[in-house]
Each structure stands twice: as C-alpha cells, then as structure tokens.
Design a protein around this motif. Structure first.
Motif, PDB file in Angstrom:
ATOM      1  N   LEU A 122       0.718  -1.208  -0.088  1.00  0.00           N
ATOM      2  CA  LEU A 122       0.178   0.058  -0.038  1.00  0.00           C
ATOM      3  C   LEU A 122       1.044   1.143   0.112  1.00  0.00           C
ATOM      4  CD1 LEU A 122      -2.874  -1.149   2.719  1.00  0.00           C
ATOM      5  CD2 LEU A 122      -3.143  -0.535   0.177  1.00  0.00           C
ATOM      6  N   GLY A 123       2.261   1.013   0.112  1.00  0.00           N
ATOM      7  CA  GLY A 123       2.967   2.267   0.074  1.00  0.00           C
ATOM      8  C   GLY A 123       3.389   2.581   1.433  1.00  0.00           C
ATOM      9  N   ALA A 124       3.194   2.140   2.159  1.00  0.00           N
ATOM     10  CA  ALA A 124       3.595   2.669   3.405  1.00  0.00           C
ATOM     11  C   ALA A 124       5.142   2.845   3.932  1.00  0.00           C
ATOM     12  CB  ALA A 124       3.184   1.909   4.685  1.00  0.00           C
ATOM     13  N   PRO A 125       5.740   3.887   4.612  1.00  0.00           N
ATOM     14  CA  PRO A 125       7.041   4.112   4.504  1.00  0.00           C
ATOM     15  C   PRO A 125       7.529   3.141   5.280  1.00  0.00           C
ATOM     16  CG  PRO A 125       6.016   6.163   5.439  1.00  0.00           C
ATOM     17  CD  PRO A 125       4.823   5.248   4.782  1.00  0.00           C
ATOM     18  N   SER A 126       8.903   2.799   5.139  1.00  0.00           N
ATOM     19  CA  SER A 126       9.599   1.834   5.970  1.00  0.00           C
ATOM     20  C   SER A 126       9.606   2.181   7.403  1.00  0.00           C
ATOM     21  CB  SER A 126      10.857   1.636   5.370  1.00  0.00           C
ATOM     22  OG  SER A 126      10.905   1.045   4.083  1.00  0.00           O
ATOM     23  N   GLY A 127      10.020   3.446   7.856  1.00  0.00           N
ATOM     24  CA  GLY A 127       9.952   4.091   8.976  1.00  0.00           C
ATOM     25  C   GLY A 127       8.760   3.657   9.713  1.00  0.00           C
ATOM     26  N   TYR A 128       7.698   4.003   9.053  1.00  0.00           N
ATOM     27  CA  TYR A 128       6.152   3.874   9.617  1.00  0.00           C
ATOM     28  C   TYR A 128       5.916   2.216   9.938  1.00  0.00           C
ATOM     29  CZ  TYR A 128       1.333   3.926  10.089  1.00  0.00           C
ATOM     30  OH  TYR A 128      -0.171   3.535  10.429  1.00  0.00           O
ATOM     31  N   ILE A 129       6.242   1.546   8.844  1.00  0.00           N
ATOM     32  CA  ILE A 129       6.002   0.069   9.333  1.00  0.00           C
ATOM     33  C   ILE A 129       7.062  -0.524  10.612  1.00  0.00           C
ATOM     34  CG2 ILE A 129       6.437  -2.242   8.138  1.00  0.00           C
ATOM     35  CD1 ILE A 129       5.867  -1.076   5.465  1.00  0.00           C
ATOM     36  N   LEU A 130       8.285   0.178  10.636  1.00  0.00           N
ATOM     37  CA  LEU A 130       9.145  -0.359  11.615  1.00  0.00           C
ATOM     38  C   LEU A 130       8.646   0.077  13.062  1.00  0.00           C
ATOM     39  CD1 LEU A 130      12.671   0.552  10.439  1.00  0.00           C
ATOM     40  CD2 LEU A 130      11.915  -1.695  10.922  1.00  0.00           C
ATOM     41  N   ARG A 131       8.193   1.333  13.170  1.00  0.00           N
ATOM     42  CA  ARG A 131       7.914   1.925  14.151  1.00  0.00           C
ATOM     43  C   ARG A 131       6.505   1.583  14.815  1.00  0.00           C
ATOM     44  NH1 ARG A 131       8.705   6.702  12.633  1.00  0.00           N
ATOM     45  NH2 ARG A 131       6.565   7.291  12.474  1.00  0.00           N
ATOM     46  N   ARG A 132       5.378   1.397  13.903  1.00  0.00           N
ATOM     47  CA  ARG A 132       4.090   1.292  14.255  1.00  0.00           C
ATOM     48  C   ARG A 132       3.691  -0.190  14.301  1.00  0.00           C
ATOM     49  NH1 ARG A 132       0.840   5.623  14.166  1.00  0.00           N
ATOM     50  NH2 ARG A 132      -0.501   3.743  15.289  1.00  0.00           N
ATOM     51  N   HIS A 133       4.435  -0.959  13.602  1.00  0.00           N
ATOM     52  CA  HIS A 133       4.190  -2.511  13.416  1.00  0.00           C
ATOM     53  C   HIS A 133       5.016  -3.429  14.078  1.00  0.00           C
ATOM     54  CE1 HIS A 133       0.263  -1.706  11.527  1.00  0.00           C
ATOM     55  NE2 HIS A 133       0.958  -0.721  11.041  1.00  0.00           N
ATOM     56  N   LEU A 134       6.437  -3.446  13.420  1.00  0.00           N
ATOM     57  CA  LEU A 134       7.517  -4.383  13.683  1.00  0.00           C
ATOM     58  C   LEU A 134       7.893  -4.137  15.115  1.00  0.00           C
ATOM     59  CD1 LEU A 134       9.590  -4.656  10.508  1.00  0.00           C
ATOM     60  CD2 LEU A 134       7.928  -5.967  11.373  1.00  0.00           C
ATOM     61  N   LEU A 135       8.018  -2.757  15.543  1.00  0.00           N
ATOM     62  CA  LEU A 135       8.474  -2.719  16.888  1.00  0.00           C
ATOM     63  C   LEU A 135       7.701  -3.172  17.910  1.00  0.00           C
ATOM     64  CD1 LEU A 135      10.977  -1.696  18.182  1.00  0.00           C
ATOM     65  CD2 LEU A 135       9.985   0.776  18.345  1.00  0.00           C
ATOM     66  N   PRO A 136       6.084  -2.833  17.937  1.00  0.00           N
ATOM     67  CA  PRO A 136       5.199  -3.220  18.812  1.00  0.00           C
ATOM     68  C   PRO A 136       5.228  -4.898  18.894  1.00  0.00           C
ATOM     69  CG  PRO A 136       4.162  -1.419  17.655  1.00  0.00           C
ATOM     70  CD  PRO A 136       5.486  -1.775  16.918  1.00  0.00           C
ATOM     71  N   GLU A 137       5.459  -5.468  17.733  1.00  0.00           N
ATOM     72  CA  GLU A 137       5.302  -6.819  17.761  1.00  0.00           C
ATOM     73  C   GLU A 137       6.337  -7.696  18.339  1.00  0.00           C
ATOM     74  OE1 GLU A 137       3.596  -9.519  15.819  1.00  0.00           O
ATOM     75  OE2 GLU A 137       2.192  -8.228  14.891  1.00  0.00           O
ATOM     76  N   THR A 138       7.504  -7.008  18.451  1.00  0.00           N
ATOM     77  CA  THR A 138       8.858  -7.482  19.142  1.00  0.00           C
ATOM     78  C   THR A 138       8.751  -7.149  20.377  1.00  0.00           C
ATOM     79  OG1 THR A 138      10.070  -5.572  18.324  1.00  0.00           O
ATOM     80  CG2 THR A 138      10.010  -7.516  16.741  1.00  0.00           C
ATOM     81  N   LEU A 139       7.903  -6.350  20.717  1.00  0.00           N
ATOM     82  CA  LEU A 139       8.000  -5.685  22.371  1.00  0.00           C
ATOM     83  C   LEU A 139       7.962  -6.625  23.439  1.00  0.00           C
ATOM     84  CD1 LEU A 139       8.650  -2.713  22.934  1.00  0.00           C
ATOM     85  CD2 LEU A 139       5.988  -2.628  23.554  1.00  0.00           C
ATOM     86  N   PRO A 140       7.211  -7.590  23.344  1.00  0.00           N
ATOM     87  CA  PRO A 140       7.436  -8.510  24.513  1.00  0.00           C
ATOM     88  C   PRO A 140       8.569  -9.426  24.627  1.00  0.00           C
ATOM     89  CG  PRO A 140       5.323  -8.986  23.181  1.00  0.00           C
ATOM     90  CD  PRO A 140       6.208  -7.965  22.438  1.00  0.00           C
ATOM     91  N   VAL A 141       9.319  -9.957  23.390  1.00  0.00           N
ATOM     92  CA  VAL A 141      10.368 -10.475  23.407  1.00  0.00           C
ATOM     93  C   VAL A 141      11.689  -9.610  23.841  1.00  0.00           C
ATOM     94  CG1 VAL A 141      12.123 -11.754  21.886  1.00  0.00           C
ATOM     95  CG2 VAL A 141       9.533 -11.712  21.525  1.00  0.00           C
ATOM     96  N   LEU A 142      11.459  -8.272  23.409  1.00  0.00           N
ATOM     97  CA  LEU A 142      12.397  -7.432  23.735  1.00  0.00           C
ATOM     98  C   LEU A 142      12.482  -7.278  25.226  1.00  0.00           C
ATOM     99  CD1 LEU A 142      13.971  -5.768  21.865  1.00  0.00           C
ATOM    100  CD2 LEU A 142      12.666  -3.929  22.300  1.00  0.00           C
ATOM    101  N   LEU A 143      11.204  -6.996  25.895  1.00  0.00           N
ATOM    102  CA  LEU A 143      11.294  -7.044  27.299  1.00  0.00           C
ATOM    103  C   LEU A 143      11.990  -7.964  28.114  1.00  0.00           C
ATOM    104  CD1 LEU A 143       9.893  -4.492  28.788  1.00  0.00           C
ATOM    105  CD2 LEU A 143       7.928  -6.079  29.250  1.00  0.00           C
ATOM    106  N   ALA A 144      11.688  -9.240  27.586  1.00  0.00           N
ATOM    107  CA  ALA A 144      12.285 -10.451  28.222  1.00  0.00           C
ATOM    108  C   ALA A 144      13.817 -10.435  27.969  1.00  0.00           C
ATOM    109  CB  ALA A 144      11.840 -11.548  27.502  1.00  0.00           C
ATOM    110  N   THR A 145      14.323 -10.126  26.770  1.00  0.00           N
ATOM    111  CA  THR A 145      15.723 -10.052  26.542  1.00  0.00           C
ATOM    112  C   THR A 145      16.442  -9.104  27.315  1.00  0.00           C
ATOM    113  OG1 THR A 145      15.155  -9.020  24.436  1.00  0.00           O
ATOM    114  CG2 THR A 145      16.019 -11.357  24.319  1.00  0.00           C
ATOM    115  N   MET A 146      15.637  -7.869  27.233  1.00  0.00           N
ATOM    116  CA  MET A 146      16.055  -6.823  28.152  1.00  0.00           C
ATOM    117  C   MET A 146      16.356  -7.171  29.627  1.00  0.00           C
ATOM    118  SD  MET A 146      14.978  -3.008  27.898  1.00  0.00           S
ATOM    119  CE  MET A 146      13.666  -2.838  29.151  1.00  0.00           C
TER     120      MET A 146
END
Lengths: 311, 393, 263
Positions: B286-310
C-alpha cells in the motif's frame, strides 16, 4: 578477524587521551629526553604511519619494551602464557566434561533431584560473580583452613627437582582451576540439559526406541552425537567470557599470567604491555574459535557437505 | 499481571528499589563516615567482644551506668562539647569494686584519648600502661558521671571502641558495611538498568535495520555483531575504563556499547520472520513508508520479546560492572558492591578473617542477578512462543 | 496375529498452565493377521496414531492405557522395557510418517540399518553390508545411497530407506503411519505398491494408518474407521461402500463417490 583485532587494539591502546610517554618519565626530564623517548616508541610520526609500524611490529611479535618493568614485553608474556593456557585449558576441560555428563544425566532423569540441582547450579553460575566465589574459596581453604596457598603460581623459593616443582605448581593451581571449573560447569550443565531435553523429544529418538535399541545406543549414538554440534557452538560463544575469566581469576589468586599482566599494564598505563596482552588474549580466542569451527565440521555432516570445498 | 504479583522476584525487586531510594535515611551517618574501629564484627556475632558504645552525659542525665561482661575496649576517648568551662566539676569513673577515678575536668573544648600521656599519668599509669585496661579491670556494673558543685551546660561524650558494630560490622576504614551495602544497591541497579536500556536501544535499532533492510546492510551489521561477540569483553572494558574515565556514567556507556549484540541478533531474526507476514507485506504494497512500518508495526510486535531479553540482560551488566569495580577500575569515590569486594581483597580482609566484608556485597550481586533472571524467565514465558523460537539460534 | 482388545488411551497433561486428561481412544478392538493388510482410517485427531504407537509401547510415560494388546498370545502391555526391546523390530517394525524426521541427522541411513542388524541379528561386517545392499534393492533404492546422510535424500528416497530399515530384521508385522503423506502422487503409488508386494511375498501383516480412505481401500483387505477415539466402522472395502454402518462413514463414502463422478 585478525585485522579487526589489530585495528581495535590500535584504537584502544594507542589513541588514548593523554601522552603515554608522560606516564613513564620524570617530569624533570628535559624536553630533548622526552622527544627521544617519543621517537623510541614511534610516537612522533603521523597516525597512519604509526598504525603501519604497529601492525608490522605486532605481526612479528615485536611488542617493544614495557614502560613499567623495562623488560621486553615479549619476554614478560612468554613466561606468563603457559600459566594462562594451563589455567583456562584445564578448567575448561573439567567443566565441559563434568557439565556435559551431568547435563545429560539430568535430561535423562526429568524431575529428579539431580535435574533440580543442575537447574540451580546453572542459575548460580549466571548470577554469582566469579571473584566472589573465588574469594570465599580462598577465605575458606587458604585462610581459615590453610590447605592451599593464598597466592602465587609457585612457592618462593620454588622447591628443587622436577616432581616437587610440578607438585608445587599443581598445589598452587588447584584452587584457581577448581573455582573456574565450578563456575563454568553450572552454565554448561544447564545448556546441555536444555539441548538434551529438546533432542530427546525429537521423533528420531522415539523411532530409535521403536527399533528396540539398547538404552546406551540411544543415549550415546543417537542423542549425544546429535548434541555435539550445537554444543560446540556454545563452546565457541563462551570462549571470550572464559578469557575474561582469566583476568579475574589470575587477579584473585595473584597468578603469574597474561590476564593479571594486562590488568597491571592497564592500571599502570603501560601501553605496549597492555596492547600486547590484549592481542595475545584475542589471539587465543581466535585460535580456539578456528579449532571449534574445525571440530564442528567434523561432527556435523550437514556442515561438512556445505563446506566441502574448504576443507 | 496478577501472575507477576505472585513472583518472589517482583517483590524483592520492589524492596531493593525502595532500599536504593530511601535506604540511606535509616543511617545516621553517610556511608563514607568512619563510625567504628576497623574490621569490627557485626553486633550479633562473637558476643564475647565488646560492642562500640557512645555515652553522652548532659545536665539532665549526668550519670550513666553500663553492664560490662567483655574484655576491655580497644580504645577509649572523651570529648566535651560545652559553651564554657565549668570549674569544680569533673567526669568520674566508678568501677564495680566501688573505686573511683577522675577522668577529666569539665573544660571547654577538651579532647582526651586513652593513648594520651597526660591522661595515662592522670590515671596513675606509666607511659606504656593500658588506659582501657585500667578503666575496665573486669566485668560488672560501671558508672560514669559528672560530679562536683555548680551548674553546667552542654554535653560530654565518651566513646568506647569495641570489636563489634552495627548490623554488618565495619570495613578496613571503619565504615559501616550495612550503609555501604545500601549505597551499593543504588549503583548496581542504576548500572544494570541503564546499561541494558541503552544496549537494548542500540541492539533494537541495529536488529530492525539489519532485518528490515536486508542485503549488504544486513551482512555488514551481522559481521560486526559476530566480531564483537568473539572478542573477550572484559579486557576491552578494562582498557576503556582505565583510559577513558572511571565515572559511573562513562562506565554505563562503555558497558552498553559492548553488550547490544545479543539483542540485535534476536531482533533481526524476529524482524525476518515478521517481515514476510502477509499484513506487513500488504502495508508495504500500500506504499507505507519503511520508518512507519518499523515503528508502528514491527516494534510493537517485537516488544514482549524485547522486554524479556532486556530483563535477562541486566545480570550481565551488573556482573560486568562488579567485575570492573573488583579489578579496581571504577571510580574509588563511588561505593559499589564490586568496589567493596575489591577493598576487601586489597586491604586485608583475609589476614583479619573479615568474612563479613565479603558476604553482603557478593550475595547482594547474586541476589539481584537472580531476581532479574527470574523476572526475565517470567516475561519469556509470557512472550509469544512462536517469536521466541524464531529468535534463538 | 496382533489383536487389540478394548484398548483405551488417556493422555495426562501436566504443563505449567494446563492440567487435565484427554481421552484419545475408547475401548477399541481390532486385529491384523500375517499376510493381511488392514487399514485404519479416520480424520486427524481420531486416535489412529495413538493406537499405532501403543502397540510397540511407545506412548509417552504417564499415559493411562487399559485393555490388552496381544501379539501371538502375549499381552504386550504387561511386558517390561527389556522384554519389549526383544520384540521390537524383530516382530513388529514401524514405518513412520513421511513428514517425521525419523532418522538421526548425524548418522548415515546405512548406519541405521547396520545398527539394528548388529543389535538384533548379530550381523556385522561383510554379511551386514550385503544385507543392507539387498534391503535397499528390495525397497527400490540404489545400494550406494546407504552412505548418505538423511538430509541428502529426497522425501521419497527417505521413505524407501525407512522401508528398508523396517524390513531389516524380517519382522512379522509392519505398522505404517501414513507412509505416503508428504510424497507426490507418483511416488505415493510406488511406495504403496512396494508395501503391497512385500505383504504378499513375505507374508507380512500390515497395519496401515491413513486419513486417505480411497488409498486405504485400494490396498487393504479390511478397513477400520475411527472417529473421536471410537471405532465406528469395520469391514471389507466393499462392505463399506455398499453397506456403511454409521452416518459418518456414509457421508464420507458419498463425498468420495461424488468426487469420482466429477472427475
């Protein structure tokens, strides 16, 4: 890899703030004497030239003269390296063999006291600082109960004769090696246990049982052989940490080794010595890295095929 | 959330944070203060040793009695804190057998030490006599009081240096180990949490970038990760700490710069699995910019794992800081558990058998690490198992 | 004859989060004779794999099993692990699902065969090598493939290697768990034909588990249909089509017939 270590080494020990020469000379030295010293260590040249000179001298193991002891760094290192290698090698062997054995035993007896012990010893080795455990050991078995020496690699003066000398050496190394093995073994056993539990849950183990194979075949030929390659990966990843352990262990037990030499050099701003010891420790890691890479190829047929061209 | 409230580690962490913030209020003196004789044992230990006592005499309470069942104290001192000298008054020491000794007149600004020649002479001792021994010939009830005619103001302080002090004893400089321990909680928590936060930030950025961008960016970054992972960490940290500065914040920065690699690997693996999930592909279509996808979708998805590794990364940072401090490469003015162990080793905890100097900081570090390990395991179990298996090598 | 009598299987779950039991099989009885191909069909989750694994005693520890499993008169459920080990592979062999990673990844497929030969028959060296060669030929594979590692074989080759391995000790009965899933249609047919030939030539008793009813019907002389752990149908393929006993089977057969007509 080697190149990267060289660059890092140069950056760490040559581009430090402050004048390295200032740390070794008397402030009363004449400017001419200072300049002469700078020239001796090649510090008057431009950075790229310094770097090239440095690479050349490092690769020819010409590390220069130690600021602190005034002796060639190479000689200093040569007398210390065997102790470090002995300390790390022996404790690594002990902890990996014992850890593998107990880890496997724990995985084969799920829910047993042994498994709980392994899980706990893993947690302990990830949370107890090595020097704390070593200090406690020292206090218990060298100070309160004087069974072992408090410090040093050999008695002063060393006992005469080959066997007496070897015995004295082992007596001095007993606690350091024991403590490093103890600390390494918990994590190792935990890893092995986790890997083994996963492998024992695989289909091919169930099918090996279906074939009516004796238990020892299943454990050793099927499970253990499959365990080996990932075990080597862990071994590889743990190497840098083990080398770091040498610095601390040698400091706690006042051993005549490369790690403590590095600490003394770093605190005494002895750049040639610090750079050389760091280089040597990094080289040790790289060497062990290559070795385990090689072993990996031997133990895992999947890798062997992929790397057919290389080895 | 309610499961978290059942974890011992959660409550322990809360307690430690509380101690880190408010702990020093429970101590009268700052942790650097030298409060008692060097290597004093904890009060609860070796009850045959005299405890360190401070006796204050005032006009309202001009006499204090003490029960003594120990050998003589290690040292004796007396200090007057008076607005003006009071003639005709003096401090009198009464021993169990009823005999009395005059310790000192009530003079302004008087400081008397048991080792002073004049004091020994006043007690009728030779210059080599033992004043504390003469004052305490045996066990029984002693009394010290201000005697004589006339009014006085201010106070007289008498100090008996014993071999026992406080909850955890004292170190080689006579500092209260309990106060030092509490000060150390703060450093360990600060270093552990901030170093891991910065490292996680770095690791996440690198991991997301490598995983999402792919291509040569990916291979370059991953080569860097491999490289840093195979270099012995402690020597590098030692060099940096020794040459670049020993301050707490420098240490935190140095630690985080060299501990982001694991997180980067995990996050990269996650990003790789998530990148090709249909809805992300759809967004890209749909043409969403990479930064947007990273910030709004990939980051939240990885958050639980991130919290654990942290959380699982905190013990590493705490142990590294402790190791550096133990090697003497930390700021000597900053009190930390590693520093306490360093001083225990370098200043003769062994020759004096002062094991109480070792146990509190060592067990403190271990306990704090166990807390974070347990919390990390808890978070790991909660995180999406599909993502976790993707993140492990 | 393998005869399963009133077999019930209950799995106990004891993970951190859930605790409870699942009944996988309820009082199922069936039997297979030597030289006969019996098929066990049903949807996934109907309990057919559990039944298959129960015969050689391979259910996870702690699973509750009641009833009897008789092998030529001996109740396998009463045997110890050592006693079972003597029967496993020599009497009852197993061909696992094609999708399972049934070979130990660090050993060559030939090594797998060699191991059972030496453990059960005491064959080593030349004798073993010759037998491996003939077994591979029997399964329709080149003998040279014995030196390959599992990951170097294709799905079909692996499945044939599994057949060679299963036949190594001349078993009386073969249990086949979906031997042809994960294979393409042509390979599927080849493998099925091989199995059928073996049953006829060697007098093997074959218990074939499949969710593919037409495939099962094409080779088996007797079909059992499981649904939700219950045996709902039993008979020859012909009985099933002409005279289905349960609504479920009728629906299944009708669906199949419609498919046939369409094509």
């Amino acid at each position: 890899m080697l190149a990267a270590v060289l660059v890092l080494n140069f950056l760490l020990f040559r581009m430090m703030p402050g004048d390295p020469v200032a740390s070794i000379i008397d402030p009363n030295f004449s400017p001419e004497a200072k300049a002469a010293l700078s020239r001796m260590y090649g510090l008057d040249k431009s950075l790229p030239v310094q770097f090239l000179l440095y690479v050349k001298s490092t690769l020819t193991f010409d590390f220069g003269i130690s600021f602190l002891t005034g002796r060639p760094v190479l000689d200093e290192l040569r007398s210390r390296l065997p102790n470090t290698v002995f300390l790390l090698g022996t404790s690594l062997l002990i902890s990996s063999f014992l850890g593998t054995w107990l880890g496997m035993a724990a995985a084969l007896r799920r829910g047993s006291l042994l498994e709980k012990g392994v899980l706990w010893s893993g947690a302990v080795s990830f949370s107890f600082p090595s020097f704390f455990v070593q200090l406690l050991l020292l206090m218990a078995f060298a100070s309160a109960l004087p069974l072992f020496p408090l410090r040093g690699t050999l008695s002063v003066p060393p006992p005469p004769g080959g066997w007496a000398l070897a015995g004295d050496y082992l007596w001095h190394m007993a606690l350091p090696v024991f403590s490093l093995s103890l600390l390494g073994f918990g994590g190792w056993a935990l890893y092995v246990r986790n890997l083994m539990v996963k492998i024992l849950g695989e289909d091919f183990i169930l099918l090996a049982r279906a074939r009516g194979l004796p238990r020892k075949n299943i454990v050793w030929r099927h499970a253990f052989r499959t365990l080996l390659p990932p075990l080597l990966t862990i071994f590889l990843l743990s190497l840098p940490g083990i080398v770091s352990g040498a610095v601390i262990t040698e400091t706690v037990f006042s051993l005549h080794g490369v790690g403590r030499f590095l600490l003394e050099a770093v605190t005494g701003h002895d750049y040639p010595a610090a750079g050389a010891s760091f280089f040597l420790l990094a080289l040790l890691t790289i060497g062990a890295n290559l070795l385990s890479d090689l072993l990996y190829g031997i133990t895992d047929p999947r890798v062997r095929l992929d790397r057919g061209g290389r080895g | 959330m309610s499961a978290l409230l059942k974890r011992w580690s959660f409550w322990s962490l809360l307690a430690l944070v509380f101690i880190a913030i408010f702990g020093n209020r429970f101590f009268a003196a700052p942790p650097e203060a030298e409060v008692a004789a060097s290597f004093s044992k904890p009060l609860w230990l070796d009850r045959s040793l005299p405890p360190t006592r401070e006796i204050t005499l005032t006009p309202e309470e001009p006499s204090v009695t003490l029960e003594w069942a120990y050998p003589p104290p290690a040292a004796f001192s007396l200090r007057t804190d008076l607005p003006e000298s009071a003639a005709g008054l003096s401090v009198v020491w009464r021993r169990p057998d009823g005999s009395e000794l005059t310790l000192a007149p009530l003079k302004k600004g008087l400081e008397v030490d048991g080792r002073d020649m004049a004091f020994k002479r006043a007690l009728g001792l030779t210059p080599f006599g033992d004043a504390a021994g003469a004052l305490f010939p045996g066990s029984g009830r002693y009394e010290v009081s201000v005697k004589g005619e006339g009014p006085w103001k201010g106070s007289v302080k008498i100090r008996l240096e014993g071999g026992r002090w406080g909850l955890l004893g004292t170190d080689q400089r006579g500092r209260d180990i309990a106060a030092l321990f509490v000060a150390g909680v703060r450093v360990s928590l600060l270093v552990g949490i901030f170093a891991t936060l910065i490292a996680t930030f770095l690791g996440t950025s690198v991991g997301l970038l490598a995983g999402y961008a792919g291509g040569w960016t990916d291979s370059l970054l991953m080569r860097l990760v491999d490289l840093l992972l195979s270099i012995p960490l402690l020597p590098v940290l030692m060099a940096l700490a020794a040459f670049w500065g020993k301050g707490l914040w420098q240490l935190i920065l140095i630690l985080s710069v060299f501990s982001w690699m694991g997180t980067a690997r995990t996050i990269r693996a996650l990003t790789l699995t998530l990148r090709d999930v249909p809805y992300i592909e759809g967004l890209r279509g749909l043409g969403a910019p990479s930064g947007y996808i990273l910030r709004r979708h990939l980051l939240p998805e990885t958050l639980p794992v991130l919290l654990a590794t942290m959380t699982l990364g905190v013990p590493g940072a705490i142990l590294s800081e402790a190791g550096l401090s133990f090697l003497g490469l930390s700021d000597p003015r900053v009190i930390s558990w590693g520093r306490m162990l360093h001083e225990a080793q370098s200043f003769g905890a062994f020759t004096s058998g002062a094991w109480w100097m070792l146990l509190p900081p060592g067990l403190g570090i271990a306990f704090l690490c166990l807390i974070f390990l347990d919390l990390g395991k808890f978070l790991e179990e909660r995180a999406d198992p599909r993502l976790l298996s993707g993140g492990k090598p | 004859m393998i005869s399963v009598e009133k077999l019930s299987i209950t799995y106990k779950r004891q993970s951190a989060r859930e605790r409870g039991s699942v009944k996988a099989l309820r009082e199922v009885s069936l039997s297979v004779e030597k030289g006969q191909i019996a098929a066990l069909a049903g949807e996934s989750g109907s309990g057919k794999s559990s039944l298959l694994m129960a015969i050689p005693g391979l259910l996870p520890p702690g699973t509750e099993v009641t009833g009897r499993i008789l092998l030529d008169g001996t109740d396998l459920l009463t045997l110890s692990e050592e006693e079972l080990n003597r029967l496993r592979w020599r009497k009852i062999a197993l061909i696992p699902q094609g999708a399972m990673n049934s070979f130990t990844p660090v050993l060559t497929v030939g090594r797998h065969v060699e191991e059972v030969l030496s453990v059960h028959l005491g064959l080593t060296g030349r004798a073993a090598a010759e037998r491996i060669d003939s077994l591979f030929t029997l399964a329709g594979l080149e003998g040279t493939l014995a030196g390959r590692y599992p990951h170097e074989l294709s799905g079909g080759q692996k499945q044939r290697a599994a057949i060679a391995l299963a036949l190594a000790c001349d078993p009386d009965y073969l249990l086949c768990d979906e031997p042809t899933t994960a294979l393409d249609v042509i390979t599927q047919k080849g493998v099925m034909d091989t199995l059928k030939r073996l049953a006829e030539e060697k007098g093997l008793g074959l218990l074939l588990v499949s969710h593919d009813l037409p495939l099962a019907a094409s080779v088996a002389s007797r079909i059992f249909i499981l649904k939700d752990g219950l045996l709902v149908e039993e008979g020859t393929p012909r009985d099933l089509i002409t005279n289905p006993q349960s609504v479920h089977t009728a629906a299944l057969v009708n669906a199949l017939l419609e498919l046939e007509e369409e094509s």
